[in-house]
Design a protein around this motif. Structure first.
Motif, PDB file in Angstrom:
ATOM      1  N   TYR A  92       0.882  -1.266  -0.019  1.00 58.78           N
ATOM      2  CA  TYR A  92       0.034  -0.060  -0.106  1.00 58.78           C
ATOM      3  C   TYR A  92       0.941   1.188   0.191  1.00 58.78           C
ATOM      4  O   TYR A  92       0.650   2.195  -0.550  1.00 58.78           O
ATOM      5  CB  TYR A  92      -0.851   0.008   1.162  1.00 58.78           C
ATOM      6  N   LEU A  93       1.833   1.305   0.831  1.00 57.89           N
ATOM      7  CA  LEU A  93       2.726   2.485   0.822  1.00 57.89           C
ATOM      8  C   LEU A  93       3.660   2.765  -0.289  1.00 57.89           C
ATOM      9  O   LEU A  93       3.804   3.931  -0.855  1.00 57.89           O
ATOM     10  CB  LEU A  93       3.726   2.145   2.176  1.00 57.89           C
ATOM     11  N   SER A 155       3.881  10.674  12.415  1.00 61.73           N
ATOM     12  CA  SER A 155       2.662  11.765  11.507  1.00 61.73           C
ATOM     13  C   SER A 155       2.464  11.387  10.323  1.00 61.73           C
ATOM     14  O   SER A 155       1.497  11.383   9.669  1.00 61.73           O
ATOM     15  CB  SER A 155       3.026  13.236  12.047  1.00 61.73           C
ATOM     16  N   ILE A 156       3.669  11.122   9.634  1.00 61.79           N
ATOM     17  CA  ILE A 156       3.583  11.003   8.062  1.00 61.79           C
ATOM     18  C   ILE A 156       2.785   9.370   7.893  1.00 61.79           C
ATOM     19  O   ILE A 156       2.001   9.453   7.131  1.00 61.79           O
ATOM     20  CB  ILE A 156       4.926  10.756   7.541  1.00 61.79           C
ATOM     21  N   LEU A 157       3.394   8.405   8.687  1.00 58.58           N
ATOM     22  CA  LEU A 157       2.388   6.941   8.557  1.00 58.58           C
ATOM     23  C   LEU A 157       1.054   7.106   8.908  1.00 58.58           C
ATOM     24  O   LEU A 157       0.283   6.453   8.290  1.00 58.58           O
ATOM     25  CB  LEU A 157       3.304   6.218   9.577  1.00 58.58           C
ATOM     26  N   ALA A 213      12.238   4.774   5.850  1.00 59.34           N
ATOM     27  CA  ALA A 213      13.363   5.638   5.516  1.00 59.34           C
ATOM     28  C   ALA A 213      12.871   6.143   4.157  1.00 59.34           C
ATOM     29  O   ALA A 213      12.851   7.353   3.759  1.00 59.34           O
ATOM     30  CB  ALA A 213      14.823   5.023   5.341  1.00 59.34           C
ATOM     31  N   ASN A 214      12.072   5.226   3.145  1.00 63.73           N
ATOM     32  CA  ASN A 214      11.612   5.601   2.047  1.00 63.73           C
ATOM     33  C   ASN A 214      10.384   6.499   2.203  1.00 63.73           C
ATOM     34  O   ASN A 214      10.088   7.342   1.579  1.00 63.73           O
ATOM     35  CB  ASN A 214      11.254   4.383   1.316  1.00 63.73           C
ATOM     36  N   VAL A 215       9.717   6.067   3.182  1.00 61.04           N
ATOM     37  CA  VAL A 215       8.425   6.785   3.560  1.00 61.04           C
ATOM     38  C   VAL A 215       8.910   8.237   4.012  1.00 61.04           C
ATOM     39  O   VAL A 215       8.129   9.455   3.540  1.00 61.04           O
ATOM     40  CB  VAL A 215       7.414   6.274   4.621  1.00 61.04           C
ATOM     41  N   TYR A 216       9.843   8.434   4.636  1.00 60.38           N
ATOM     42  CA  TYR A 216      10.483   9.736   5.386  1.00 60.38           C
ATOM     43  C   TYR A 216      10.784  10.645   3.867  1.00 60.38           C
ATOM     44  O   TYR A 216      10.373  11.794   4.119  1.00 60.38           O
ATOM     45  CB  TYR A 216      11.497   9.415   6.416  1.00 60.38           C
ATOM     46  N   LEU A 217      11.645   9.962   3.220  1.00 64.22           N
ATOM     47  CA  LEU A 217      12.135  10.846   2.240  1.00 64.22           C
ATOM     48  C   LEU A 217      11.198  11.012   1.049  1.00 64.22           C
ATOM     49  O   LEU A 217      11.410  11.683   0.094  1.00 64.22           O
ATOM     50  CB  LEU A 217      13.512  10.317   1.892  1.00 64.22           C
TER      51      LEU A 217
END
Length: 373
Positions: A92-93, A155-157, A213-217
């Protein structure tokens, strides 16, 4: 979406276990876990469903090749939880990521990124012509994993994962860190890995850390592609580049990216790894130097391999490393070379010259060694 019931299911944990033990089935911890497999997975499922799961302490160590890295390796049981979680949320992400983010993604990777950057160069030349000077902006985030903010990441997740039970497990993995010390004493991980006081850092050894780490950047990716509207942008983990025909434009973009990283993600660019150069010098990316019409392996990559090869040869002589393991290491590097125009380099590293029997002939034939050293 109800990820939690699926990831805590014994069937999903069994599938995760089968992935985790690949290459580790002969290790003591895997053998013990396998001996009581049904009981262990049943207990793990119970702990997850009753919200009593807590990660075991990490094994902490430092590696120095090619550079110093502080590694926190999770317990075998926790690797199963990480794999079960990633199996559920990654598909999903991953849909949220841009096409040109290559690290730790299915059907992507270093060689895919290499191919894409070469296509960028060819596309730019076809648009602007051979006479137009092209430039690239190359950046690297300073101590990336060590400086990821827990609160910003969570917060991003939360924007994408609405299941509260799954988010509770994710927060446990992000914020719960202990490490075994001498004589069984348990302490917190050192600040080189995470800083509990500052609520920053995720361990490199976690499978979840690669996804997070991929989600963050991805925040930076979306900013560069949709706000700055850069066409030729590529990222491999914390290493990214932009190709453009205007040097002043890249200077402006660099400053805007630096401000975005600082204000939005609390990150900084590495002061010695930010450069704006002509593409005719070759674009350094994922271990290669990429030109319009050819690709070469970076000199530092070759030097590291030669240094590692010399060390392994000594270990083979001392009986601490097998010839089979040495050959596997060399075969891996040969696979790396095959993605570049490195036929001559491969001969230099793995073949010895053998003069022909006729002294007057100037040609040299090459004889393959039984082992490449």
């Amino acid at each position: 979406m109800d990820y939690f019931n699926r990831l805590s299911n014994v069937t999903n944990l069994l599938h995760a276990y089968s992935r985790v033990r690949l290459g580790k089935r002969t290790k003591p911890i895997a053998l013990v876990y396998d001996y009581y497999l049904e009981e262990n997975l049943g207990k793990l499922s119970f702990l997850l469903k009753t919200k009593k799961y807590a990660p075991n302490p990490y094994v902490y160590f430092v590696i120095t090749d090619p550079k110093t890295r502080h590694i926190a390796a999770p317990h075998f049981r926790d690797r199963i939880v990480h794999r079960a979680l990633v199996n559920q949320i990654e598909p999903y992400l991953d849909k949220k990521f841009i096409y040109d983010s290559y690290a730790c993604r299915k059907n992507k990777g270093t060689h895919f990124g290499l191919t894409r950057v070469k296509k960028f160069l060819m596309a730019a030349r076809s648009i602007y012509g051979n006479q137009q000077t092209l430039y690239f902006l190359k950046c690297d985030v300073q101590k990336y994993f060590q400086n990821i903010s827990w609160d910003i990441l969570i917060s991003i997740l939360k924007r994408d994962i609405k299941d509260p039970d799954t988010m509770e497990l994710i927060e446990t993995i992000i914020t719960n860190h202990k490490v075994y010390k001498i004589k069984g004493k348990i302490e917190n991980l050192p600040d080189q890995v995470v800083s509990i006081a500052n609520r920053v850092g995720i361990p490199i050894g976690n499978l979840t850390s690669q996804l997070f780490a991929n989600v963050y950047l991805n925040e930076l990716d979306q900013y560069v592609k949709h706000t700055l509207k850069e066409r030729w942008y590529a990222r491999y983990m914390d290493d990214f580049l932009i190709i453009h025909h205007d040097k002043d434009h890249l200077v402006k973009i660099r400053n805007e990216i630096r401000a975005f990283l600082s204000n939005r993600l609390k990150l900084t660019l590495h002061p010695r790894k930010v450069a704006i150069q002509r593409v005719t010098q070759g674009v350094p990316f994922v271990g290669y130097r990429i030109f319009y019409d050819h690709i070469v392996v970076r000199a530092k990559t070759v030097q590291r391999f030669q240094k590692r090869l010399r060390k392994r040869k000594k270990l083979v002589q001392e009986g601490l490393f097998t010839e089979k393991e040495l050959k596997a290491m060399c075969d891996s590097f040969v696979g790396h070379l095959k993605h570049a125009d490195a036929h001559g380099l491969q001969k230099f590293l793995f073949y010895k010259p053998k003069p022909t029997t006729t002294p007057k002939e100037k040609t040299i034939k090459y004889q393959q060694l039984p082992l490449p050293f």
